[in-house]
Design a protein around this motif. Sequence first.
Motif, PDB file in Angstrom:
ATOM      1  N   ASN A 239       0.813  -1.212   0.000  1.00  0.00           N
ATOM      2  CA  ASN A 239       0.000   0.000   0.000  1.00  0.00           C
ATOM      3  C   ASN A 239       0.846   1.261   0.000  1.00  0.00           C
ATOM      4  O   ASN A 239       0.501   2.252  -0.641  1.00  0.00           O
ATOM      5  CB  ASN A 239      -0.937  -0.001   1.209  1.00  0.00           C
ATOM      6  N   VAL A 240       1.952   1.212   0.730  1.00  0.00           N
ATOM      7  CA  VAL A 240       2.831   2.382   0.765  1.00  0.00           C
ATOM      8  C   VAL A 240       3.458   2.628  -0.600  1.00  0.00           C
ATOM      9  O   VAL A 240       3.460   3.741  -1.110  1.00  0.00           O
ATOM     10  CB  VAL A 240       3.916   2.204   1.838  1.00  0.00           C
ATOM     11  N   THR A 241       3.997   1.576  -1.200  1.00  0.00           N
ATOM     12  CA  THR A 241       4.641   1.765  -2.495  1.00  0.00           C
ATOM     13  C   THR A 241       3.632   2.215  -3.546  1.00  0.00           C
ATOM     14  O   THR A 241       3.942   3.006  -4.434  1.00  0.00           O
ATOM     15  CB  THR A 241       5.327   0.472  -2.962  1.00  0.00           C
ATOM     16  N   LYS A 242       2.413   1.731  -3.452  1.00  0.00           N
ATOM     17  CA  LYS A 242       1.384   2.162  -4.388  1.00  0.00           C
ATOM     18  C   LYS A 242       1.026   3.623  -4.171  1.00  0.00           C
ATOM     19  O   LYS A 242       0.793   4.371  -5.132  1.00  0.00           O
ATOM     20  CB  LYS A 242       0.140   1.288  -4.226  1.00  0.00           C
ATOM     21  N   SER A 243       1.014   4.047  -2.914  1.00  0.00           N
ATOM     22  CA  SER A 243       0.638   5.421  -2.597  1.00  0.00           C
ATOM     23  C   SER A 243       1.674   6.428  -3.058  1.00  0.00           C
ATOM     24  O   SER A 243       1.341   7.563  -3.378  1.00  0.00           O
ATOM     25  CB  SER A 243       0.416   5.565  -1.081  1.00  0.00           C
ATOM     26  N   VAL A 244       2.938   6.047  -3.069  1.00  0.00           N
ATOM     27  CA  VAL A 244       3.986   7.002  -3.435  1.00  0.00           C
ATOM     28  C   VAL A 244       4.393   6.868  -4.892  1.00  0.00           C
ATOM     29  O   VAL A 244       5.315   7.533  -5.339  1.00  0.00           O
ATOM     30  CB  VAL A 244       5.234   6.834  -2.546  1.00  0.00           C
ATOM     31  N   SER A 245       3.695   6.020  -5.648  1.00  0.00           N
ATOM     32  CA  SER A 245       4.150   5.722  -6.999  1.00  0.00           C
ATOM     33  C   SER A 245       4.137   6.932  -7.923  1.00  0.00           C
ATOM     34  O   SER A 245       4.826   6.946  -8.938  1.00  0.00           O
ATOM     35  CB  SER A 245       3.288   4.607  -7.606  1.00  0.00           C
ATOM     36  N   ARG A 246       3.346   7.943  -7.571  1.00  0.00           N
ATOM     37  CA  ARG A 246       3.292   9.124  -8.427  1.00  0.00           C
ATOM     38  C   ARG A 246       4.250  10.223  -7.986  1.00  0.00           C
ATOM     39  O   ARG A 246       4.288  11.286  -8.592  1.00  0.00           O
ATOM     40  CB  ARG A 246       1.865   9.660  -8.470  1.00  0.00           C
ATOM     41  N   ALA A 247       4.995   9.968  -6.900  1.00  0.00           N
ATOM     42  CA  ALA A 247       5.979  10.962  -6.450  1.00  0.00           C
ATOM     43  C   ALA A 247       7.253  10.776  -7.262  1.00  0.00           C
ATOM     44  O   ALA A 247       8.250  10.248  -6.790  1.00  0.00           O
ATOM     45  CB  ALA A 247       6.251  10.800  -4.956  1.00  0.00           C
ATOM     46  N   TYR A 248       7.226  11.210  -8.498  1.00  0.00           N
ATOM     47  CA  TYR A 248       8.261  10.853  -9.456  1.00  0.00           C
ATOM     48  C   TYR A 248       9.646  11.353  -9.086  1.00  0.00           C
ATOM     49  O   TYR A 248      10.636  10.823  -9.554  1.00  0.00           O
ATOM     50  CB  TYR A 248       7.878  11.385 -10.842  1.00  0.00           C
ATOM     51  N   ASP A 249       9.733  12.397  -8.269  1.00  0.00           N
ATOM     52  CA  ASP A 249      11.043  12.957  -7.941  1.00  0.00           C
ATOM     53  C   ASP A 249      11.655  12.346  -6.689  1.00  0.00           C
ATOM     54  O   ASP A 249      12.713  12.782  -6.243  1.00  0.00           O
ATOM     55  CB  ASP A 249      10.937  14.482  -7.772  1.00  0.00           C
ATOM     56  N   LEU A 253      13.635   5.840  -0.749  1.00  0.00           N
ATOM     57  CA  LEU A 253      12.454   5.273  -0.096  1.00  0.00           C
ATOM     58  C   LEU A 253      12.905   4.234   0.915  1.00  0.00           C
ATOM     59  O   LEU A 253      13.665   3.319   0.584  1.00  0.00           O
ATOM     60  CB  LEU A 253      11.522   4.630  -1.124  1.00  0.00           C
ATOM     61  N   THR A 254      12.443   4.387   2.164  1.00  0.00           N
ATOM     62  CA  THR A 254      12.807   3.469   3.246  1.00  0.00           C
ATOM     63  C   THR A 254      11.544   2.935   3.903  1.00  0.00           C
ATOM     64  O   THR A 254      10.671   3.711   4.288  1.00  0.00           O
ATOM     65  CB  THR A 254      13.674   4.185   4.300  1.00  0.00           C
ATOM     66  N   ILE A 255      11.447   1.609   4.007  1.00  0.00           N
ATOM     67  CA  ILE A 255      10.361   0.960   4.749  1.00  0.00           C
ATOM     68  C   ILE A 255      11.021  -0.083   5.637  1.00  0.00           C
ATOM     69  O   ILE A 255      11.292  -1.194   5.211  1.00  0.00           O
ATOM     70  CB  ILE A 255       9.333   0.310   3.810  1.00  0.00           C
ATOM     71  N   ASN A 256      11.291   0.279   6.882  1.00  0.00           N
ATOM     72  CA  ASN A 256      12.102  -0.547   7.773  1.00  0.00           C
ATOM     73  C   ASN A 256      11.324  -1.025   8.989  1.00  0.00           C
ATOM     74  O   ASN A 256      10.565  -0.263   9.595  1.00  0.00           O
ATOM     75  CB  ASN A 256      13.327   0.236   8.266  1.00  0.00           C
ATOM     76  N   HIS A 271       3.900  -6.890  -5.358  1.00  0.00           N
ATOM     77  CA  HIS A 271       4.073  -5.888  -4.314  1.00  0.00           C
ATOM     78  C   HIS A 271       4.956  -4.718  -4.713  1.00  0.00           C
ATOM     79  O   HIS A 271       4.839  -3.651  -4.116  1.00  0.00           O
ATOM     80  CB  HIS A 271       4.616  -6.554  -3.042  1.00  0.00           C
ATOM     81  N   PHE A 272       5.844  -4.893  -5.666  1.00  0.00           N
ATOM     82  CA  PHE A 272       6.707  -3.784  -6.042  1.00  0.00           C
ATOM     83  C   PHE A 272       6.427  -3.272  -7.446  1.00  0.00           C
ATOM     84  O   PHE A 272       7.213  -2.565  -8.022  1.00  0.00           O
ATOM     85  CB  PHE A 272       8.180  -4.209  -5.956  1.00  0.00           C
ATOM     86  N   TYR A 273       5.300  -3.636  -7.974  1.00  0.00           N
ATOM     87  CA  TYR A 273       5.003  -3.274  -9.352  1.00  0.00           C
ATOM     88  C   TYR A 273       5.040  -1.764  -9.565  1.00  0.00           C
ATOM     89  O   TYR A 273       5.557  -1.271 -10.561  1.00  0.00           O
ATOM     90  CB  TYR A 273       3.633  -3.817  -9.740  1.00  0.00           C
TER      91      TYR A 273
END
Length: 492
Positions: A239-249, A253-256, A271-273
């Motif tokens: 869900n996080v990666t999908k939510s930030v997918s449009r933050a092109y700049d 990215l850290t998910i720890n 999951h990482f598409y």
Amino acid sequence: MLFYILILNLELSVGFTVLSSDTFVENSNNTEHFRTECKVIKTEKEVFVDCSGRNLTYIPSFPKFTTSLDLSNNAIVEILNSSVFNGMSLLQRIDLSDNPLEEIAVQIFSGLQNLTELIIRNSMLHKQDRSLIMDDLITDLGKLRYFSFTFKLPNSISFTPVICELLYRTQPFGKINKLHSVEKLEIDSALLKFETNAASTVIFNTISLHVINGFSLLREFSIYGANLPHPLGVDMIYNVTKSVSRAYDLSSLTINGISNHIRQKFVCGYHFYDLTALHSLTTLNLEANSLFLQYPHVLPCDQFPFSLTYMNIDDNCIDSINININILQNNKQLEIISAKRQNNCAFVRIPVRVAHNPRNIYEEKRVYSLKVIVLTNSIDKLDFGEENDFYPNLTYVDLSLNSNTMNNVIPGFFCSRRPHLRFLNISYSRISYIEKSSFSNCSHLELLDLSTNSIGNVGCDLSDRFIPLISLTDFSLKEIALSVLNKTYSIQ
């Protein structure tokens, strides 16, 4: 400028007694705390006050013209005086990290319109009652460029999103979209919005993260989490990666630590598409999420963005075979991979094997960009790759501490496919055999550590293995067991 310098000097000379060039003591007129020592560094335009690591239980007095205040690593439990920073209009940076902070006045940062960095890592503010409203805490910080807010949870607490939802009266990031100047954002997973369905199953709702898509200056985004119930950790990552997918700049990215020590099924193609949309991403940290690849030779991992050069997957459950045939196979632009401690997951591992060699379905790997790979504490026996793999720019390899399995053999093609190696550490890895041509074409190797292994059956020509290493300056064979002519010798 001269006017401000004169006022600054007057403030320091009247309000504080200078002990040295770096130390001040509070004026004795302060009846509450008459003496506090902190380090002060003055420049022409800035005043840095360092009060870190002094076991303080309060915020001491400091010059009104301070621009940077470091209060990290102290014993501050509460800050109830909302006016403690009043009049500090020049303050640009505050660090309250690593304090057992349990309660804070919500309006404490009000008026600090020039504050650009607010760092509150590893606090205990999850204990504060509903008076802690994140919206009010950051309401006046329109110039904030770096914001960090994470919790430190005791190991004995199973901290779930349901608990967090009861603590906050509002969605934690309801007004975070007002922070248009944020370039670096670090938050705790507990600050995301969570909901429960009729069956009381936690559902991750990352709608609040969509606001970062409007952060045109955001470059570094990090989420640090606590142990979450299986299998919700991977759902969080997706869900996080999908939510930030449009933050092109976004560049980092850290998910720890979302679900440490609980094995998480990780389906690469799903999951990482969306990460491929992050065209500027150069750094990806997925540390301590207990991820493992399910049938990776059947469903290979998607490619990460072509801009990605650094990947950290420490403290997961990914073995060396999957790293070789998946991550390296599909991401040939990577320069550095760190994959330490891949055996710390709390589960009984049942190896998945297929009848044929899974590498037969892959083409030759020519990873021209890879320079550094660290793969220590693997959950499986070492995989040294295939003879047709080629890493022409690889200079640093650390395969140490892989002692879980026996019979790790250094293949004869190892150096010929990695001709520019300078550092090679395979200590504590139960190396049982070195093939005759293993170190051929390793003329650039400067450090070789083979200590604490069980190298056997090499006969009397052991030294022949190392003749090609003409650049070697550091060589360790400490505490290894050598089998020579059916006799075992220990080198200390």
